[in-house]
Structures are given as structure tokens and as C-alpha cells.
Design a protein around this motif. Structure first.
Motif, PDB file in Angstrom:
ATOM      1  N   ASP A  47       4.790  -5.179 -37.732  1.00 39.59           N
ATOM      2  CA  ASP A  47       5.061  -6.553 -38.155  1.00 39.59           C
ATOM      3  C   ASP A  47       5.823  -6.505 -39.468  1.00 39.59           C
ATOM      4  N   SER A  80       6.818  -7.893 -34.047  1.00 37.44           N
ATOM      5  CA  SER A  80       5.620  -8.724 -34.119  1.00 37.44           C
ATOM      6  C   SER A  80       4.594  -8.219 -33.115  1.00 37.44           C
ATOM      7  N   GLY A  82       1.425  -9.067 -33.374  1.00 35.18           N
ATOM      8  CA  GLY A  82       0.344 -10.038 -33.318  1.00 35.18           C
ATOM      9  C   GLY A  82      -0.755  -9.750 -34.320  1.00 35.18           C
ATOM     10  N   GLY A  85      -1.097 -12.734 -38.812  1.00 33.54           N
ATOM     11  CA  GLY A  85      -1.254 -14.112 -38.391  1.00 33.54           C
ATOM     12  C   GLY A  85      -0.944 -15.110 -39.486  1.00 33.54           C
ATOM     13  N   ASP A  86      -1.027 -16.390 -39.123  1.00 40.57           N
ATOM     14  CA  ASP A  86      -0.751 -17.466 -40.080  1.00 40.57           C
ATOM     15  C   ASP A  86      -1.666 -17.395 -41.297  1.00 40.57           C
ATOM     16  N   ASP A  87      -2.931 -17.011 -41.097  1.00 39.67           N
ATOM     17  CA  ASP A  87      -3.849 -16.909 -42.226  1.00 39.67           C
ATOM     18  C   ASP A  87      -3.404 -15.826 -43.206  1.00 39.67           C
TER      19      ASP A  87
END
Length: 148
Positions: A47, A80, A82, A85-87
Motif C-alpha cells: 500500500d 492497495s 486493503g 484503511g480510512d482509519d
């Protein structure tokens, strides 16, 4: 460049970094080294994301082709797994200072994969891990030097 993590038995240790970069002074040279590490097969980028924090504290994502410093990072487009994450992006945005850009990097230490795989196959488990920041190492070395 979405990474395939289907064969987790053979994977090396995974690390992450959040790096605060002074947006005005970015020249891209560090990311040339990242490309070199990938090219030599030492790491595999799982990522890679960038965000910037404006003077008013607002945080926004930065596309790879818009990262300041002039280095071409589009090689990592789509990297990416996974895992990020957004957090994680929110936490990184809260940690950096206004007027800076942050790089969030999740990578596999490919160089260590054979060692890690052999350990796992023999029933070994990682029970602790850490990293000593260079600044802490330098401070510790300075503290041990006799006063002149």
C-alpha cells in the motif's frame, strides 16, 4: 498494482511507515530510493498513499501523479492490498503538522521471507518487534560520550 497476498505462508515480515514530509522542500529523492528497493526485490509495496494537511488543518488525499517533488510514482498506481484503511489515513492526518504531506507505506520485507518462512514452518512465532529511531540512537550515543 494490486498485490496478491494469497500465499501468506511464503510472505516476509510486513512493516508500515507514516512519514511527515515538508511539502515545500520535497525533492523526490527519497522515493527514488524506494523505487530502487522495489527494483532490487528487497521490498514489495503493498500500500502507498499520500495526504496533505493544509494550514487550516483540513486533510485531503494526494494522487500519486500530484505528489510534490517531481518523482514519478505512478509505478505504484493501484498498490492497495486493503491493509491500509480510512482509519489509518485519519490517524495519519491527525498526527502530521499543517503545511506537510504524509506518505503512508505498507511493505513486505521480501529479503526476509525465506528466513521468516523457515521459522514459521518450524513452529516459531514472533512475540515482539520494534524499531529504534535513528534520532534515539544518536541521542543514546551522545549520552555515552565522555564530557570534554
Amino acid at each position: 498494482m494490486t498485490e496478491d497476498l494469497t500465499d501468506l505462508e511464503e510472505i516476509g515480515p510486513i512493516d508500515y511507515l507514516v512519514i511527515e514530509l515538508p511539502t515545500a522542500n520535497m525533492d523526490g529523492s527519497a522515493f527514488e530510493h524506494l523505487l530502487d528497493l522495489v527494483g532490487r526485490g528487497l521490498i514489495r509495496v503493498l500500500d502507498l498513499a499520500f495526504l496533505s494537511k493544509a494550514a487550516d488543518g483540513s486533510v485531503s488525499g494526494v494522487a500519486l501523479d500530484e505528489v510534490p517533488g517531481g518523482v514519478n510514482l505512478t509505478f505504484f498506481e493501484g498498490a492497495s492490498s486493503g491493509l491500509l484503511g480510512d482509519d489509518d489515513l485519519d490517524e495519519a492526518g491527525a498526527a502530521i503538522e499543517p503545511g506537510t504531506t504524509a506518505a503512508l507505506l505498507v511493505y513486505e520485507n521480501v529479503w526476509a521471507a525465506p528466513f521468516a518462512t523457515a521459522l514459521r514452518r518450524n513452529g516459531a512465532q514472533l512475540v515482539a518487534s520494534g524499531r529504534i529511531p535513528v534520532q534515539a540512537l544518536l541521542a543514546a550515543l551522545d549520552a555515552t560520550e565522555p564530557a570534554s
